[in-house]
Design an enzyme around this catalytic site. Sequence first.
Site, PDB file in Angstrom:
ATOM      1  N   LYS A 152     -26.764 -15.010  -7.309  1.00 20.88           N
ATOM      2  CA  LYS A 152     -27.569 -13.787  -7.415  1.00 20.88           C
ATOM      3  C   LYS A 152     -27.071 -12.829  -6.331  1.00 20.88           C
ATOM      4  O   LYS A 152     -27.287 -13.050  -5.142  1.00 20.88           O
ATOM      5  CB  LYS A 152     -29.054 -14.112  -7.234  1.00 20.88           C
ATOM      6  CG  LYS A 152     -29.949 -12.922  -7.493  1.00 20.88           C
ATOM      7  CD  LYS A 152     -31.396 -13.366  -7.600  1.00 20.88           C
ATOM      8  CE  LYS A 152     -32.337 -12.229  -7.906  1.00 20.88           C
ATOM      9  NZ  LYS A 152     -32.212 -11.054  -7.096  1.00 20.88           N
TER      10      LYS A 152
ATOM     11  N   SER B  39     -36.076  -7.348 -15.183  1.00 24.61           N
ATOM     12  CA  SER B  39     -35.939  -7.985 -13.889  1.00 24.61           C
ATOM     13  C   SER B  39     -35.979  -9.500 -14.126  1.00 24.61           C
ATOM     14  O   SER B  39     -36.039  -9.932 -15.279  1.00 24.61           O
ATOM     15  CB  SER B  39     -37.103  -7.498 -13.045  1.00 24.61           C
ATOM     16  OG  SER B  39     -37.069  -8.096 -11.821  1.00 24.61           O
TER      17      SER B  39
ATOM     18  N   ARG C  59     -30.358   1.267 -12.575  1.00 19.70           N
ATOM     19  CA  ARG C  59     -31.427   0.538 -13.261  1.00 19.70           C
ATOM     20  C   ARG C  59     -32.684   1.390 -13.356  1.00 19.70           C
ATOM     21  O   ARG C  59     -33.362   1.391 -14.364  1.00 19.70           O
ATOM     22  CB  ARG C  59     -31.727  -0.753 -12.492  1.00 19.70           C
ATOM     23  CG  ARG C  59     -32.869  -1.505 -13.083  1.00 19.70           C
ATOM     24  CD  ARG C  59     -33.106  -2.832 -12.394  1.00 19.70           C
ATOM     25  NE  ARG C  59     -34.134  -3.555 -13.105  1.00 19.70           N
ATOM     26  CZ  ARG C  59     -35.428  -3.384 -12.912  1.00 19.70           C
ATOM     27  NH1 ARG C  59     -35.844  -2.524 -12.013  1.00 19.70           N
ATOM     28  NH2 ARG C  59     -36.316  -4.055 -13.609  1.00 19.70           N
TER      29      ARG C  59
ATOM     30  N   GLU D 182     -23.831  -5.977 -11.024  1.00 17.41           N
ATOM     31  CA  GLU D 182     -24.371  -5.614  -9.720  1.00 17.41           C
ATOM     32  C   GLU D 182     -23.313  -4.865  -8.918  1.00 17.41           C
ATOM     33  O   GLU D 182     -22.211  -5.378  -8.712  1.00 17.41           O
ATOM     34  CB  GLU D 182     -24.762  -6.918  -9.001  1.00 17.41           C
ATOM     35  CG  GLU D 182     -25.808  -6.762  -7.959  1.00 17.41           C
ATOM     36  CD  GLU D 182     -27.225  -6.635  -8.521  1.00 17.41           C
ATOM     37  OE1 GLU D 182     -27.381  -6.570  -9.764  1.00 17.41           O
ATOM     38  OE2 GLU D 182     -28.150  -6.576  -7.706  1.00 17.41           O
TER      39      GLU D 182
ATOM     40  N   ASP E   1       0.822  -1.216   0.000  1.00 22.42           N
ATOM     41  CA  ASP E   1       0.000   0.000   0.000  1.00 22.42           C
ATOM     42  C   ASP E   1       0.853   1.262   0.000  1.00 22.42           C
ATOM     43  O   ASP E   1       0.568   2.231  -0.703  1.00 22.42           O
ATOM     44  CB  ASP E   1      -0.902   0.046   1.245  1.00 22.42           C
ATOM     45  CG  ASP E   1      -2.014  -0.962   1.137  1.00 22.42           C
ATOM     46  OD1 ASP E   1      -2.072  -1.666   0.103  1.00 22.42           O
ATOM     47  OD2 ASP E   1      -2.822  -1.058   2.087  1.00 22.42           O
TER      48      ASP E   1
ATOM     49  N   GLU F 287     -25.369 -18.715 -12.034  1.00 30.40           N
ATOM     50  CA  GLU F 287     -24.564 -17.664 -11.396  1.00 30.40           C
ATOM     51  C   GLU F 287     -25.141 -17.378 -10.018  1.00 30.40           C
ATOM     52  O   GLU F 287     -26.325 -17.639  -9.779  1.00 30.40           O
ATOM     53  CB  GLU F 287     -24.626 -16.368 -12.232  1.00 30.40           C
ATOM     54  CG  GLU F 287     -24.070 -16.524 -13.621  1.00 30.40           C
ATOM     55  CD  GLU F 287     -24.427 -15.340 -14.522  1.00 30.40           C
ATOM     56  OE1 GLU F 287     -24.735 -14.243 -14.009  1.00 30.40           O
ATOM     57  OE2 GLU F 287     -24.417 -15.541 -15.747  1.00 30.40           O
TER      58      GLU F 287
HETATM   59  S1  IVH Z   1     -29.257 -11.120 -14.922  1.00 23.00           S
HETATM   60  C1  IVH Z   1     -32.204 -10.051 -18.174  1.00 23.00           C
HETATM   61  N1  IVH Z   1     -27.516 -12.038 -13.180  1.00 23.00           N
HETATM   62  O1  IVH Z   1     -31.178  -9.512  -9.726  1.00 23.00           O
HETATM   63  C2  IVH Z   1     -31.145 -10.370 -17.161  1.00 23.00           C
HETATM   64  N2  IVH Z   1     -29.102 -10.426 -12.412  1.00 23.00           N
HETATM   65  O2  IVH Z   1     -34.069  -9.883  -9.402  1.00 23.00           O
HETATM   66  C3  IVH Z   1     -31.416  -9.740 -15.839  1.00 23.00           C
HETATM   67  N3  IVH Z   1     -28.852  -9.811 -10.063  1.00 23.00           N
HETATM   68  O3  IVH Z   1     -32.191  -6.740 -11.613  1.00 23.00           O
HETATM   69  C4  IVH Z   1     -30.365  -9.744 -14.849  1.00 23.00           C
HETATM   70  N4  IVH Z   1     -27.122 -11.091  -9.636  1.00 23.00           N
HETATM   71  O4  IVH Z   1     -30.015  -6.538 -10.265  1.00 23.00           O
HETATM   72  C5  IVH Z   1     -28.561 -11.214 -13.374  1.00 23.00           C
HETATM   73  N5  IVH Z   1     -25.910 -12.927 -11.776  1.00 23.00           N
HETATM   74  C6  IVH Z   1     -26.935 -12.110 -11.967  1.00 23.00           C
HETATM   75  C7  IVH Z   1     -27.460 -11.293 -10.931  1.00 23.00           C
HETATM   76  C8  IVH Z   1     -28.551 -10.475 -11.199  1.00 23.00           C
HETATM   77  C9  IVH Z   1     -27.961 -10.196  -9.132  1.00 23.00           C
HETATM   78  C10 IVH Z   1     -29.954  -8.843  -9.819  1.00 23.00           C
HETATM   79  C11 IVH Z   1     -30.144  -7.791 -10.886  1.00 23.00           C
HETATM   80  C12 IVH Z   1     -31.569  -7.959 -11.345  1.00 23.00           C
HETATM   81  C13 IVH Z   1     -32.186  -8.635 -10.167  1.00 23.00           C
HETATM   82  C14 IVH Z   1     -33.452  -9.388 -10.537  1.00 23.00           C
END
Ligand code: IVH
Length: 672
Positions: free
Chosen positions: A116, A80, A137, A174, A31, A114
């Site tokens: 979430k 979403s 968003r 995210e 650092d 993936e």
């Molecule tokens: S894909 C059309 N991948 O979950 C594709 N979303 O409940 C839409 N999120 O609005 C998103 N991890 O903010 C995707 N690996 C991931 C995610 C992810 C978190 C969030 C994202 C989305 C929300 C939907």
Amino acid sequence: MVMEQRIQQLRQQLQKASYAYYVLDDPIMEDSIYDQLYRELDKLEQENPPLITPDSPTQRVGDKPASQFISINHNIPLYSLENAFNLEDLQAWEKRWRRYTEEENIASVEYVCELKIDGSAVALTYENGLLIRGVTRGDGTTGEDITQNVRTIRSIPLKLNLDNPPPILEVRGEAFLPIDEFNRINGEREEKEEPLFANPRNAAAGTLRQLDSKIVYQRRLQFFAYTLHLESTEITNQWESLNYLQNSGFLVNPHRKLCRSLEEITEYFQQWETDRKELPYMTDGVVVKINDYSWQKTLGFTQKFPRWAIALKYPAEEVPTTVKDIIVNVGRTGAVTPMAVMEPVHLAGTTVQKATLHNSDRISQLDIRVGDTVIIRKAGEIIPEVVRVLTELRPPNSQFYQMPNICPECNSPLKRPPKEAVTRCMNLSCGAILRGSLVHWASRDALDIRGLGEKIVILLIDNGLVDSIVDLYNLTSEKIAHLERMGDKSANNLINAIEGSKKRPFARVLYGLGIRYVGSVNANLLANNFSSIDQLSQASFSDLSSVYGVGEEIAQSIIDWFSIEKNCDLIQQLKEVGLQLETTQTKINNVDASLTPFSKKIFVITGTLPTLKRNDAKVLIVEAGGTVTNSVSKKTDYLLVGESPGSKLTQAEKLGITKLSEEEFLRFLKSE
Ligand code: IVH
């Protein structure tokens, strides 16, 4: 060495070190060395401002706080995800999408699984490899320009790590706060007696919308990239796109997996249901995406979700703790909510000490007592709830809990109106009701009086300066400057903010009055249909309930509110001090809004409009006397159609609703 070269070299080294630290999680530089090199670069740049480039590591924090965020239309909406809460839902989804393709026997399908991430979605745009924009968003169609803030996120590259970057590249992902960082921020806020963030997701969303990027920089957000939009590309599936993102310099979550069956997905889901507790960030499920882009294209989107992806959510977390006390809280409507005060316990990323018990029926049902061991749960809400009592662990001699029958704030008798679950304090002068009403009046969607939060409200009440909303408008700087922690400057600011609230439109004043069931949407509907508070107060039950969107419950609540003399006096006084209690008729080309062809017409908007932002179109419609609703029904008069319209268009066509393009819509407005 020539100075330009030195600058280049420093940038490359710092960039490499930062990538190793924040993306690879594998530091290559101490650092203190980083700091020294950074200072050298900063000094050279300060001495030679023309040499500063936007991708320099010194340019992550903007010099000036933004005064507001500009709204931006997303070129491609941010959809979403549909939720599945169990494996049956997942199977049903698989059947559904297979049926949709009309090829039920597709042999091998690949799914990308993936994690979430529980944060806030952000869309990033890169032009010729340089980060040019970051947008929240928002409602999926329009978000806010938070470029200054996303630049502070060290795991977001300011410049892509590609030799031949494409002219335009859009990345979605995210932004989130690691749990440690979240706890650190809340610890600091607690010390400063600032309100705590409820959970890391709220903290991330709040941080992204901070006007001062210096604060954002200090909060150390991170970003996982998960969606790539790239024109004319060799990339044909999600798996390759994640690798491309990783190679471009983004942090991509390493726990992704390519699965070929629902069994494999189930295994992944179950593994992470346990292992997620070890992760330094919060996840609330897994996302399953059909890998192949051509399948994704065939399946397309419903109004809200892609048909080719689903979020498989974990059940709400539950933990045991013990009840130290049961207290009641009196809200602004006089509603008395019992709360359990518990031994602090860690739940879904936060430390929890209070849980709502909702009402006296719920208390009887649970038979909850002080000393009990209880299971509490947080299902996405801020305030956790008690799920059940472990009566087998109940201490001997515990006492059955009874709701108080007098108000803890004002000592007047509490009542539970027949057929209602809620117990109420009926004393309109109760301190808790006054306090709650003032806080609501000053809140952002109501009169938006900056600086008038709960603490100041209490201070004003305790010093006998305010006994009703209208008293706020009789305050002067002299009267409040001597109050504890106030001073001349804050006093002046507060008085100016109160004065400024007189300009807020009628709909917001209506919402600020806190009439039961009149939220900000209903307040707008009412203000569109009744042009003044006098008209509203004289409206009959049938006048009110025939307004589109206003039901019988709301109509009755409005009538009840105006039947109380004290409320009518308040309206009179608010008029006298100069609040907006009627709609200022907006004139379009000098035509009264009530005379335009759109007066009282109900609009639905679909697709991306060529020039207008969706919000601007909404404003134009409302100014012309119309209303905008979200879904098409028989009552819809016009569908305003933009590019890539959703299923609203098909629905409107079925019902024979008139369609308008943006051009036709604007022509109509102008012709009047
Ligand atoms: S894909 C059309 N991948 O979950 C594709 N979303 O409940 C839409 N999120 O609005 C998103 N991890 O903010 C995707 N690996 C991931 C995610 C992810 C978190 C969030 C994202 C989305 C929300 C939907």
